[in-house]
Design an enzyme around this catalytic site. Structure first.
Site, short mmCIF file in Angstrom:
data_model
loop_
_atom_site.label_atom_id
_atom_site.label_comp_id
_atom_site.label_asym_id
_atom_site.label_seq_id
_atom_site.Cartn_x
_atom_site.Cartn_y
_atom_site.Cartn_z
N HIS A 101 0.80 -0.97 -0.23
CA HIS A 101 -0.13 0.05 0.17
C HIS A 101 0.82 1.21 0.05
O HIS A 101 1.86 1.18 0.60
CB HIS A 101 -0.79 0.07 1.24
N ASP A 104 2.19 1.99 3.25
CA ASP A 104 3.28 1.03 4.12
C ASP A 104 4.57 1.54 3.75
O ASP A 104 5.38 1.14 4.51
CB ASP A 104 3.17 -0.34 3.56
C1 XUL Z 1 -7.47 -6.65 4.38
C2 XUL Z 1 -6.61 -7.23 3.18
C3 XUL Z 1 -6.13 -5.98 2.52
C4 XUL Z 1 -5.85 -6.07 0.99
C5 XUL Z 1 -4.99 -4.89 0.40
O1 XUL Z 1 -8.09 -7.84 4.92
O2 XUL Z 1 -6.81 -8.32 2.70
O3 XUL Z 1 -4.53 -6.24 2.96
O4 XUL Z 1 -5.23 -7.34 0.63
O5 XUL Z 1 -5.58 -3.90 0.65
#
Ligand code: XUL
Ligand code: CO
Length: 436
Positions: A101, A104
């Site tokens: 992300h 992150d």
């Molecule tokens: C949350 C989840 C996230 C997504 C990416 O449960 O799985 O980490 O994979 O945003």
């Protein structure tokens, strides 16, 4: 290279007899299965959020993870140090891909412009590290759920200014994913859902979500990003009801809003469990619509009703996943992203290695077992035979659209009661166990 994980060298394949916890017993990346190498089939990725940023706190206690490289600051310099640790980790484990992300990998600033600037700086370090270590970005995404501004959602927020902010964030996340040569981009509807219908205009929120995704498709074209777009279904957590609740709900939404051609699904094992489905059910639903894209490989705990994000170690489950993946023709450009975290009690850096090595071996075994079941052919033969009545006669006429209710009623009147064959579930379960 051994700066941070000094106890371990590169993890090697030693075969099933090995007792070395730092060796692969089943994952031999160059081994060929059904005409492709294991590495090509499995396309493993580690996720930045759990591997580098999850400090293992829980609602009852603070962080336990030891991250000696992290100075705890929200500086760009600290972000770059983490990135170096991560790429050393990927290289040692032999994991070719990663996912992140935006927030992150780089800190959030006081304004969108400041966040973008810091992100750019960290992304340049990622680009350098990708080259240095020969690693690739499976997919990027934007965190549209952690900051308090997203309390009511992002694209489905009741506040239009939040929609605009989220759009700005996704615009940038798409651009940096493109800059890093990402092979995909995921939309997980972090807080796109509701806590109570008393304050929610569901139709309006869904219209907004669709508009947001159309804008993303538009921007993707504008910048020339050719990666695959994915939606990741999840039924609840953090909201009581997430709009992307399962694969079928996502497909319905994408079709209703003319988005299906632009998206595939990223199926997460634990999300399937929370939706009351098996992961193979979700994979089959996606594959039936030609929309099986990628997998967030983890598992839940049958005794716990939340998203525990454990590492996949259940061979029976990885076998079923790989049966679905092989019959769908593979995952590329998707992959198997370990959206998984260590338990709070597994706080040493080396536990990251144990966790990933175990997950990779569990999937390598699942792949080999699934391929053996397919080569044996009895399972497929049984399934095919079960539908034999559709291959000719009245079945073939129905499938080709040659008959309607009139003809079918006449057929039923002219023939004896149809004879059914056993479903043989127990025999088939025994058959699978022959290979495990
Ligand atoms: C949350 C989840 C996230 C997504 C990416 O449960 O799985 O980490 O994979 O945003
Ligand atoms: Co996920």
């Amino acid at each position: 290279m051994s700066e941070y994980f000094t106890q371990v060298g590169a993890i090697r394949y030693e075969g099933p007899e090995s007792r070395d916890p730092f060796a692969f017993k089943h994952y031999n990346r160059e081994d060929v299965v059904e005409g492709k190498t294991m590495a090509e089939h499995l396309r493993f990725a580690s996720c930045y959020w759990h591997t580098m940023r999850n400090e293992l706190s829980d609602p009852f206690g603070p962080v336990t993870a030891r991250m000696p490289w992290d100075d705890g600051s929200t500086t760009v310099e600290n972000a770059k140090v983490r990135a170096r640790v991560f790429f050393e980790f990927l290289a040692k484990c032999g994991i070719d891909y990663y996912c992140f992300h935006d927030r992150d990998i780089a800190p959030e600033g006081a304004s969108l412009a400041e966040s973008d600037r810091m992100l750019d700086e960290v992304v340049e370090e990622f680009a350098r590290l990708q080259d240095e270590h020969g690693r690739k970005l499976l997919w990027g995404t934007a965190c549209l759920f952690a900051h308090p501004r997203y309390a009511h959602g992002a694209a489905t927020s009741c506040e239009a200014g939040v929609f605009a902010y989220a759009a700005g964030q996704v615009k940038k996340a798409l651009e940096v994913t493109h800059r890093l040569g990402g092979e995909g981009y995921v939309f997980w509807g972090g807080r796109e859902g509701y806590s109570t219908l008393l304050n929610t205009d569901m139709k309006r929120e869904l219209d907004h979500l669709a508009a947001f995704l159309h804008m993303a498709v538009e921007h993707k074209k504008r910048i020339g990003f050719a990666g695959q777009f994915y939606i990741e279904p999840k039924p609840k957590e953090p909201t009581k009801h997430q709009y992307d609740s399962d694969a079928a709900a996502c497909l319905n939404f994408l079709r209703e809003y003319d988005l299906l051609e632009h998206f595939k699904l990223n199926i997460e094992t634990n999300h399937a469990t929370l939706a009351g489905h098996s992961v193979e059910h979700e994979l089959e639903v996606a594959a039936a619509a030609g929309a099986l894209g990628s997998i967030d490989a983890n598992r839940g705990d049958e005794l716990l009703g939340w998203d525990t994000d454990q590492f996949p170690t259940d061979i029976y489950q990885t076998t079923k996943v790989m049966l679905s993946v092989l019959s769908a023709g593979g995952l590329a450009p998707g992959g198997l992203n370990f959206d998984a975290k260590r338990r709070r009690e597994s706080f040493e850096p080396v536990d990251l290695i144990h966790a990933h090595v175990g997950g990779m071996d569990a999937f390598a075994r699942g792949l080999k077992i699934a391929a053996a079941i397919r080569a044996d052919g009895r399972l497929e033969q049984f399934r095919k035979q079960r539908y034999a009545s559709w291959d000719s006669g009245i079945g073939a006429q129905i499938e080709s659209g040659a008959v309607g209710f009139e003809e079918l009623a006449a057929h039923a009147a002219a023939h004896p009661e149809p004879e059914l064959a056993s479903g043989r579930q127990e025999m088939l379960e025994n058959l699978i166990n022959e290979f495990i």
